[in-house]
Design a protein around this motif. Structure first.
Motif, PDB file in Angstrom:
ATOM      1  N   UNK A 121      -7.772  11.167  -1.845  1.00 29.06           N
ATOM      2  CA  UNK A 121      -8.104  11.152  -3.271  1.00 29.06           C
ATOM      3  C   UNK A 121      -9.441  10.490  -3.586  1.00 29.06           C
ATOM      4  N   UNK A 122      -9.862   9.493  -2.755  1.00 24.36           N
ATOM      5  CA  UNK A 122     -11.092   8.775  -3.088  1.00 24.36           C
ATOM      6  C   UNK A 122     -12.066   8.637  -1.928  1.00 24.36           C
ATOM      7  N   UNK A 123     -11.636   8.900  -0.695  1.00 22.67           N
ATOM      8  CA  UNK A 123     -12.525   8.803   0.460  1.00 22.67           C
ATOM      9  C   UNK A 123     -12.657   7.401   1.027  1.00 22.67           C
ATOM     10  N   UNK A 124     -11.979   6.424   0.432  1.00 25.43           N
ATOM     11  CA  UNK A 124     -12.059   5.055   0.926  1.00 25.43           C
ATOM     12  C   UNK A 124     -11.012   4.806   2.003  1.00 25.43           C
ATOM     13  N   UNK A 125     -11.181   3.703   2.711  1.00 25.15           N
ATOM     14  CA  UNK A 125     -10.195   3.293   3.714  1.00 25.15           C
ATOM     15  C   UNK A 125      -8.850   3.134   3.018  1.00 25.15           C
ATOM     16  N   UNK A 126      -7.794   3.619   3.654  1.00 27.56           N
ATOM     17  CA  UNK A 126      -6.476   3.610   3.022  1.00 27.56           C
ATOM     18  C   UNK A 126      -5.960   2.206   2.719  1.00 27.56           C
ATOM     19  N   UNK A 127      -6.490   1.190   3.384  1.00 25.40           N
ATOM     20  CA  UNK A 127      -6.062  -0.183   3.124  1.00 25.40           C
ATOM     21  C   UNK A 127      -6.894  -0.870   2.033  1.00 25.40           C
ATOM     22  N   UNK A 128      -7.809  -0.153   1.418  1.00 29.80           N
ATOM     23  CA  UNK A 128      -8.664  -0.720   0.373  1.00 29.80           C
ATOM     24  C   UNK A 128      -7.824  -1.228  -0.789  1.00 29.80           C
ATOM     25  N   UNK A 129      -8.311  -2.264  -1.472  1.00 31.99           N
ATOM     26  CA  UNK A 129      -7.581  -2.909  -2.566  1.00 31.99           C
ATOM     27  C   UNK A 129      -7.283  -1.987  -3.745  1.00 31.99           C
ATOM     28  N   UNK A 130      -7.966  -0.887  -3.890  1.00 31.24           N
ATOM     29  CA  UNK A 130      -7.761   0.031  -5.021  1.00 31.24           C
ATOM     30  C   UNK A 130      -6.426   0.777  -4.899  1.00 31.24           C
ATOM     31  N   UNK A 131      -5.871   0.796  -3.700  1.00 29.26           N
ATOM     32  CA  UNK A 131      -4.622   1.516  -3.474  1.00 29.26           C
ATOM     33  C   UNK A 131      -3.415   0.624  -3.783  1.00 29.26           C
ATOM     34  N   UNK A 132      -2.474   1.186  -4.490  1.00 30.67           N
ATOM     35  CA  UNK A 132      -1.283   0.449  -4.880  1.00 30.67           C
ATOM     36  C   UNK A 132      -0.066   0.995  -4.161  1.00 30.67           C
ATOM     37  N   UNK A 133       0.953   0.193  -4.054  1.00 35.78           N
ATOM     38  CA  UNK A 133       2.213   0.579  -3.421  1.00 35.78           C
ATOM     39  C   UNK A 133       3.070   1.362  -4.410  1.00 35.78           C
ATOM     40  N   UNK A 134       3.870   2.263  -3.900  1.00 34.56           N
ATOM     41  CA  UNK A 134       4.805   3.006  -4.725  1.00 34.56           C
ATOM     42  C   UNK A 134       6.073   2.165  -4.860  1.00 34.56           C
ATOM     43  N   UNK A 135       6.534   1.972  -6.065  1.00 32.54           N
ATOM     44  CA  UNK A 135       7.771   1.221  -6.297  1.00 32.54           C
ATOM     45  C   UNK A 135       8.968   2.136  -6.101  1.00 32.54           C
ATOM     46  N   UNK A 136       9.981   1.682  -5.310  1.00 35.97           N
ATOM     47  CA  UNK A 136      11.153   2.545  -5.065  1.00 35.97           C
ATOM     48  C   UNK A 136      12.050   2.648  -6.285  1.00 35.97           C
TER      49      UNK A 136
END
Length: 69
Positions: free
Chosen positions: A54-69
């Motif tokens: 979606x953004x081209x950044x490293x998947x561990x970058x701070x912009x990525x959030x966790x999905x809540x179950x």
């Protein structure tokens, strides 16, 4: 004869991931979203990397959030 076809992963907006300039990826880098990791090997790199589709950044970058179950 080398008949190998190079696979170029595309971003979520239809551009070559880490190869083409994508306005959609640039916009996604400015807001939090769930990571959509994919393996990609840029021409300048020796090894494969995991980047967000979606953004081209490293998947561990701070912009990525966790999905809540």
């Amino acid at each position: 004869m080398n008949d190998r076809v190079e696979y170029i992963p595309q971003c979520a907006h239809g551009y070559g991931l880490m190869r083409d300039s994508c306005p959609g990826c640039d916009a996604e880098q400015e807001r939090e979203h769930v990571a959509d990791p994919v393996r990609v090997k840029p021409t300048w790199a020796r090894q494969w990397m995991r980047r967000c589709r979606r953004c081209g950044l490293v998947a561990s970058n701070r912009i990525h959030v966790e999905v809540s179950p």
